[in-house]
Scaffold this motif. Sequence first.
Motif, PDB file in Angstrom:
ATOM      1  N   VAL A  67       1.077  -1.127  -0.066  1.00  0.00           N
ATOM      2  CA  VAL A  67      -0.038   0.101   0.076  1.00  0.00           C
ATOM      3  C   VAL A  67       0.822   1.394   0.115  1.00  0.00           C
ATOM      4  N   ASN A  68       1.978   1.275   1.005  1.00  0.00           N
ATOM      5  CA  ASN A  68       2.789   2.462   0.781  1.00  0.00           C
ATOM      6  C   ASN A  68       3.445   2.852  -0.556  1.00  0.00           C
ATOM      7  N   ARG A  69       3.829   1.632  -1.157  1.00  0.00           N
ATOM      8  CA  ARG A  69       4.526   1.724  -2.442  1.00  0.00           C
ATOM      9  C   ARG A  69       3.581   2.225  -3.621  1.00  0.00           C
ATOM     10  N   LEU A  70       2.579   1.640  -3.553  1.00  0.00           N
ATOM     11  CA  LEU A  70       1.373   2.097  -4.617  1.00  0.00           C
ATOM     12  C   LEU A  70       0.895   3.404  -4.539  1.00  0.00           C
ATOM     13  N   SER A  71       0.518   3.871  -3.246  1.00  0.00           N
ATOM     14  CA  SER A  71      -0.007   4.995  -2.920  1.00  0.00           C
ATOM     15  C   SER A  71       1.023   6.091  -3.376  1.00  0.00           C
ATOM     16  N   HIS A  72       2.262   6.006  -2.928  1.00  0.00           N
ATOM     17  CA  HIS A  72       3.379   6.804  -3.248  1.00  0.00           C
ATOM     18  C   HIS A  72       3.903   6.826  -4.433  1.00  0.00           C
ATOM     19  N   GLU A  73       3.515   5.899  -5.459  1.00  0.00           N
ATOM     20  CA  GLU A  73       3.925   5.901  -6.766  1.00  0.00           C
ATOM     21  C   GLU A  73       2.845   6.916  -7.502  1.00  0.00           C
ATOM     22  N   GLN A  74       1.567   7.124  -6.728  1.00  0.00           N
ATOM     23  CA  GLN A  74       0.824   7.887  -7.317  1.00  0.00           C
ATOM     24  C   GLN A  74       0.881   9.413  -6.916  1.00  0.00           C
ATOM     25  N   GLY A  75       1.872   9.423  -6.238  1.00  0.00           N
ATOM     26  CA  GLY A  75       2.084  10.895  -5.575  1.00  0.00           C
ATOM     27  C   GLY A  75       1.532  11.084  -4.318  1.00  0.00           C
ATOM     28  N   GLY A  76       1.024   9.913  -3.541  1.00  0.00           N
ATOM     29  CA  GLY A  76       0.476  10.239  -2.109  1.00  0.00           C
ATOM     30  C   GLY A  76       1.347  10.631  -1.236  1.00  0.00           C
ATOM     31  N   GLN A  77       0.657  11.503  -0.236  1.00  0.00           N
ATOM     32  CA  GLN A  77       1.500  12.174   0.944  1.00  0.00           C
ATOM     33  C   GLN A  77       1.246  11.320   2.152  1.00  0.00           C
ATOM     34  N   ILE A 100      -8.434  -2.901  -0.250  1.00  0.00           N
ATOM     35  CA  ILE A 100      -7.743  -1.748  -0.084  1.00  0.00           C
ATOM     36  C   ILE A 100      -7.879  -0.821  -1.300  1.00  0.00           C
ATOM     37  N   THR A 101      -8.638   0.354  -1.398  1.00  0.00           N
ATOM     38  CA  THR A 101      -8.807   1.144  -2.476  1.00  0.00           C
ATOM     39  C   THR A 101      -7.777   2.283  -2.375  1.00  0.00           C
ATOM     40  N   ILE A 102      -7.150   2.486  -3.433  1.00  0.00           N
ATOM     41  CA  ILE A 102      -6.122   3.819  -3.660  1.00  0.00           C
ATOM     42  C   ILE A 102      -6.715   4.708  -4.634  1.00  0.00           C
ATOM     43  N   LEU A 103      -7.125   5.893  -3.976  1.00  0.00           N
ATOM     44  CA  LEU A 103      -7.888   6.949  -4.930  1.00  0.00           C
ATOM     45  C   LEU A 103      -7.190   8.275  -4.623  1.00  0.00           C
ATOM     46  N   ASP A 104      -7.517   9.204  -5.638  1.00  0.00           N
ATOM     47  CA  ASP A 104      -7.248  10.579  -5.616  1.00  0.00           C
ATOM     48  C   ASP A 104      -5.516  10.768  -5.259  1.00  0.00           C
ATOM     49  N   HIS A 105      -4.964   9.978  -6.462  1.00  0.00           N
ATOM     50  CA  HIS A 105      -3.479  10.137  -6.911  1.00  0.00           C
ATOM     51  C   HIS A 105      -2.767   9.693  -5.309  1.00  0.00           C
ATOM     52  N   GLY A 106      -3.551   8.761  -4.682  1.00  0.00           N
ATOM     53  CA  GLY A 106      -2.744   8.212  -3.434  1.00  0.00           C
ATOM     54  C   GLY A 106      -2.987   8.695  -2.074  1.00  0.00           C
ATOM     55  N   ASN A 107      -3.712  10.104  -2.468  1.00  0.00           N
ATOM     56  CA  ASN A 107      -4.055  10.609  -1.053  1.00  0.00           C
ATOM     57  C   ASN A 107      -5.412  10.247  -0.458  1.00  0.00           C
ATOM     58  N   THR A 108      -6.188   9.436  -1.002  1.00  0.00           N
ATOM     59  CA  THR A 108      -7.312   8.667  -0.143  1.00  0.00           C
ATOM     60  C   THR A 108      -7.158   7.334  -0.448  1.00  0.00           C
ATOM     61  N   ILE A 109      -7.316   6.787   0.573  1.00  0.00           N
ATOM     62  CA  ILE A 109      -7.069   5.236   0.908  1.00  0.00           C
ATOM     63  C   ILE A 109      -8.314   4.628   1.577  1.00  0.00           C
ATOM     64  N   ARG A 110      -8.942   3.653   1.272  1.00  0.00           N
ATOM     65  CA  ARG A 110     -10.056   3.108   1.826  1.00  0.00           C
ATOM     66  C   ARG A 110      -9.752   1.673   2.257  1.00  0.00           C
ATOM     67  N   PHE A 111      -9.777   1.377   3.636  1.00  0.00           N
ATOM     68  CA  PHE A 111      -9.541   0.026   3.673  1.00  0.00           C
ATOM     69  C   PHE A 111     -10.792  -0.678   4.333  1.00  0.00           C
ATOM     70  N   SER A 112     -11.265  -1.833   3.714  1.00  0.00           N
ATOM     71  CA  SER A 112     -12.524  -2.369   4.044  1.00  0.00           C
ATOM     72  C   SER A 112     -12.535  -3.935   4.358  1.00  0.00           C
ATOM     73  N   ASP A 113     -13.282  -4.333   4.971  1.00  0.00           N
ATOM     74  CA  ASP A 113     -13.364  -5.841   5.171  1.00  0.00           C
ATOM     75  C   ASP A 113     -14.565  -6.362   5.620  1.00  0.00           C
ATOM     76  N   ARG A 114     -14.956  -7.585   5.712  1.00  0.00           N
ATOM     77  CA  ARG A 114     -16.204  -8.086   5.964  1.00  0.00           C
ATOM     78  C   ARG A 114     -16.291  -8.697   7.289  1.00  0.00           C
ATOM     79  N   GLY A 115     -15.874  -8.291   8.296  1.00  0.00           N
ATOM     80  CA  GLY A 115     -15.605  -8.799   9.678  1.00  0.00           C
ATOM     81  C   GLY A 115     -16.884  -8.676  10.386  1.00  0.00           C
TER      82      GLY A 115
END
Length: 293
Positions: A67-77, A100-115
Amino acid sequence: MVRDFYPFVEESPTDVSSTNNKDNMEELTVRYETRIAVYDDVAAAPRVVVIEPTEIRSYLEEIVQAVNRLSHEQGGQIPFMVMREIVENFIHAHFASPTITILDHGNTIRFSDRGPGIKEKELALQYGTSSATESMKHYIRGVGSGLPYAQQYMIDKGGSLTIEDNISGGTVVTISTRSASDAHTQTRPSTEKIEIFSRETSSQGSFKQDSSSRDKNPDTSHFSLSKIEISPRGQKVFAYLSEHELVGPTELVRMYDLSIPTWSRELKSLEEIGLIKKIGQKYQLTQAGLALL
């Protein structure tokens, strides 16, 4: 004996005597893969990275690193440690279908589960409240600091952290460099009235192009903002397609019960208004459908 905790304790649960040790071991088994959807462009389908099940420590670490790599590749902070706190919370969901969904050039990340979900969401954001079991504390701090720390960090930086219920059970945690209202508007449609850009439709529901727009630019379709209402079953179709590229009646029966004819009718209805299209025997989101995500 006093010892520091960073990043994990060294003992495995098998080294700890507990009357409930057997049950705890079973509940912490990683059985589901993690899917990470990266939206390089919100108008296009996401690319998906899959983290396969493995030993818990390695599993958590691999998810955070990806997640860190993929979001920062998009320019996330968003920093690594904030992501880590949220990822570690998957242990409370027994690792049930993490997405996990990476949006907004890596600056919005959504973590979901079915727990089991989080009933007391406000308490979960207070320091010192935790539902961690003794077995879980061999992998996370378990002192009720993760979500409060992550929320405080995001707010201090002008962003947000929100907790919501997932469709059909589970939890959705969203962190964003945007404010909560702005992040919600940018990345998440309403579950009651969903606004989308759709082409003007004929009475049969097929798309037709506006003639004046076509004359000015033959390559550009005319879009108008319209409101459509998605049924509860339709919302479940979109929930499934938010995690999978294709869907058919069989998958929906397996996930949500009901019958194949019921889901076939629902899929046909969504196809007629242009939100999904048929690919062989399955259905895929159209560009209009992707706008809902």
